[in-house]
Design a protein around this motif. Structure first.
Motif, PDB file in Angstrom:
ATOM      1  N   MET A   1      16.112   9.820  27.020  1.00  0.00           N
ATOM      2  CA  MET A   1      14.725   9.525  26.966  1.00  0.00           C
ATOM      3  C   MET A   1      14.566   8.063  26.567  1.00  0.00           C
ATOM      4  N   HIS A   2      13.659   7.394  27.231  1.00  0.00           N
ATOM      5  CA  HIS A   2      13.373   6.000  26.920  1.00  0.00           C
ATOM      6  C   HIS A   2      11.914   5.874  26.526  1.00  0.00           C
ATOM      7  N   ILE A   3      11.674   5.166  25.458  1.00  0.00           N
ATOM      8  CA  ILE A   3      10.312   4.966  24.983  1.00  0.00           C
ATOM      9  C   ILE A   3      10.107   3.483  24.722  1.00  0.00           C
ATOM     10  N   LEU A   4       9.026   2.953  25.252  1.00  0.00           N
ATOM     11  CA  LEU A   4       8.650   1.575  24.962  1.00  0.00           C
ATOM     12  C   LEU A   4       7.488   1.646  23.987  1.00  0.00           C
ATOM     13  N   ALA A   5       7.694   1.143  22.782  1.00  0.00           N
ATOM     14  CA  ALA A   5       6.676   1.244  21.743  1.00  0.00           C
ATOM     15  C   ALA A   5       6.447  -0.115  21.110  1.00  0.00           C
ATOM     16  N   SER A   6       5.249  -0.329  20.686  1.00  0.00           N
ATOM     17  CA  SER A   6       4.897  -1.544  19.977  1.00  0.00           C
ATOM     18  C   SER A   6       4.486  -1.145  18.566  1.00  0.00           C
TER      19      SER A   6
ATOM     20  N   PRO B   1       3.765  -2.716  14.389  1.00  0.00           N
ATOM     21  CA  PRO B   1       3.641  -3.879  13.508  1.00  0.00           C
ATOM     22  C   PRO B   1       4.971  -4.114  12.778  1.00  0.00           C
ATOM     23  N   PRO B   2       5.308  -5.350  12.506  1.00  0.00           N
ATOM     24  CA  PRO B   2       6.583  -5.654  11.851  1.00  0.00           C
ATOM     25  C   PRO B   2       6.785  -4.959  10.505  1.00  0.00           C
ATOM     26  N   LYS B   3       5.693  -4.620   9.814  1.00  0.00           N
ATOM     27  CA  LYS B   3       5.855  -3.989   8.500  1.00  0.00           C
ATOM     28  C   LYS B   3       6.449  -2.579   8.589  1.00  0.00           C
ATOM     29  N   TYR B   4       6.395  -1.954   9.778  1.00  0.00           N
ATOM     30  CA  TYR B   4       7.006  -0.648   9.969  1.00  0.00           C
ATOM     31  C   TYR B   4       8.351  -0.841  10.650  1.00  0.00           C
ATOM     32  N   GLY B   5       9.390  -0.411  10.028  1.00  0.00           N
ATOM     33  CA  GLY B   5      10.722  -0.583  10.598  1.00  0.00           C
ATOM     34  C   GLY B   5      10.975   0.333  11.779  1.00  0.00           C
ATOM     35  N   ALA B   6      11.992   0.004  12.539  1.00  0.00           N
ATOM     36  CA  ALA B   6      12.355   0.793  13.719  1.00  0.00           C
ATOM     37  C   ALA B   6      12.756   2.208  13.328  1.00  0.00           C
ATOM     38  N   LYS B   7      13.480   2.344  12.229  1.00  0.00           N
ATOM     39  CA  LYS B   7      13.934   3.674  11.808  1.00  0.00           C
ATOM     40  C   LYS B   7      12.752   4.591  11.511  1.00  0.00           C
ATOM     41  N   ARG B   8      11.757   4.068  10.834  1.00  0.00           N
ATOM     42  CA  ARG B   8      10.574   4.864  10.499  1.00  0.00           C
ATOM     43  C   ARG B   8       9.857   5.347  11.770  1.00  0.00           C
ATOM     44  N   GLY B   9       9.720   4.467  12.736  1.00  0.00           N
ATOM     45  CA  GLY B   9       9.085   4.845  13.998  1.00  0.00           C
ATOM     46  C   GLY B   9       9.906   5.857  14.769  1.00  0.00           C
ATOM     47  N   HIS B  10      11.194   5.654  14.767  1.00  0.00           N
ATOM     48  CA  HIS B  10      12.116   6.557  15.459  1.00  0.00           C
ATOM     49  C   HIS B  10      12.030   7.966  14.865  1.00  0.00           C
ATOM     50  N   GLU B  11      12.048   8.064  13.562  1.00  0.00           N
ATOM     51  CA  GLU B  11      11.977   9.370  12.907  1.00  0.00           C
ATOM     52  C   GLU B  11      10.641  10.054  13.172  1.00  0.00           C
ATOM     53  N   ALA B  12       9.568   9.286  13.192  1.00  0.00           N
ATOM     54  CA  ALA B  12       8.244   9.861  13.455  1.00  0.00           C
ATOM     55  C   ALA B  12       8.162  10.422  14.876  1.00  0.00           C
ATOM     56  N   VAL B  13       8.674   9.670  15.827  1.00  0.00           N
ATOM     57  CA  VAL B  13       8.637  10.132  17.226  1.00  0.00           C
ATOM     58  C   VAL B  13       9.478  11.392  17.393  1.00  0.00           C
TER      59      VAL B  13
ATOM     60  N   GLY C   1      21.713   9.415  16.406  1.00  0.00           N
ATOM     61  CA  GLY C   1      21.548   7.973  16.538  1.00  0.00           C
ATOM     62  C   GLY C   1      20.382   7.566  17.411  1.00  0.00           C
ATOM     63  N   TYR C   2      20.197   6.263  17.504  1.00  0.00           N
ATOM     64  CA  TYR C   2      19.185   5.703  18.386  1.00  0.00           C
ATOM     65  C   TYR C   2      19.527   4.246  18.654  1.00  0.00           C
ATOM     66  N   PHE C   3      18.940   3.701  19.695  1.00  0.00           N
ATOM     67  CA  PHE C   3      19.127   2.299  20.035  1.00  0.00           C
ATOM     68  C   PHE C   3      17.773   1.631  19.990  1.00  0.00           C
ATOM     69  N   CYS C   4      17.718   0.462  19.423  1.00  0.00           N
ATOM     70  CA  CYS C   4      16.461  -0.263  19.315  1.00  0.00           C
ATOM     71  C   CYS C   4      16.695  -1.710  19.731  1.00  0.00           C
ATOM     72  N   ALA C   5      15.814  -2.234  20.538  1.00  0.00           N
ATOM     73  CA  ALA C   5      15.895  -3.635  20.945  1.00  0.00           C
ATOM     74  C   ALA C   5      14.485  -4.204  20.977  1.00  0.00           C
ATOM     75  N   THR C   6      14.385  -5.502  20.833  1.00  0.00           N
ATOM     76  CA  THR C   6      13.082  -6.136  20.917  1.00  0.00           C
ATOM     77  C   THR C   6      12.888  -6.731  22.301  1.00  0.00           C
TER      78      THR C   6
END
Length: 70
Positions: free
Chosen positions: A1-6, A8-20, A48-53
């Motif tokens: 599964m691929h998700i493109l999400a935007s 704010p910088p104050k929320y880390g990638a891990k937090r967003g990943h866990e929420a999704v 795991g997960y992969f995150c890129a900007t």
């Protein structure tokens, strides 16, 4: 599964990943009750997960590839 999400910088990638992952698994189990029985006792998602900007240019290219705006 691929998700493109935007996010704010104050929320880390891990937090967003866990929420999704949490929201999606809840919705899947609600709609497909047999799925919950199959997964019982094991993890639904891989650990795991992969995150890129994306730069602004890459975001525009991604929009063209997927054919919709974000």
């Amino acid at each position: 599964m691929h998700i493109l999400a935007s996010r704010p910088p104050k929320y880390g990638a891990k937090r967003g990943h866990e929420a999704v992952k949490g929201d999606m698994s809840s919705k899947l189990f609600e709609n497909f009750s047999a799925l919950k029985e199959e997964v019982l006792g094991s993890a639904f998602w891989a650990s795991g997960y992969f995150c890129a900007t994306l730069t602004r240019m890459m975001k525009e290219m991604t929009k063209k590839v997927f054919g919709r705006s974000f």
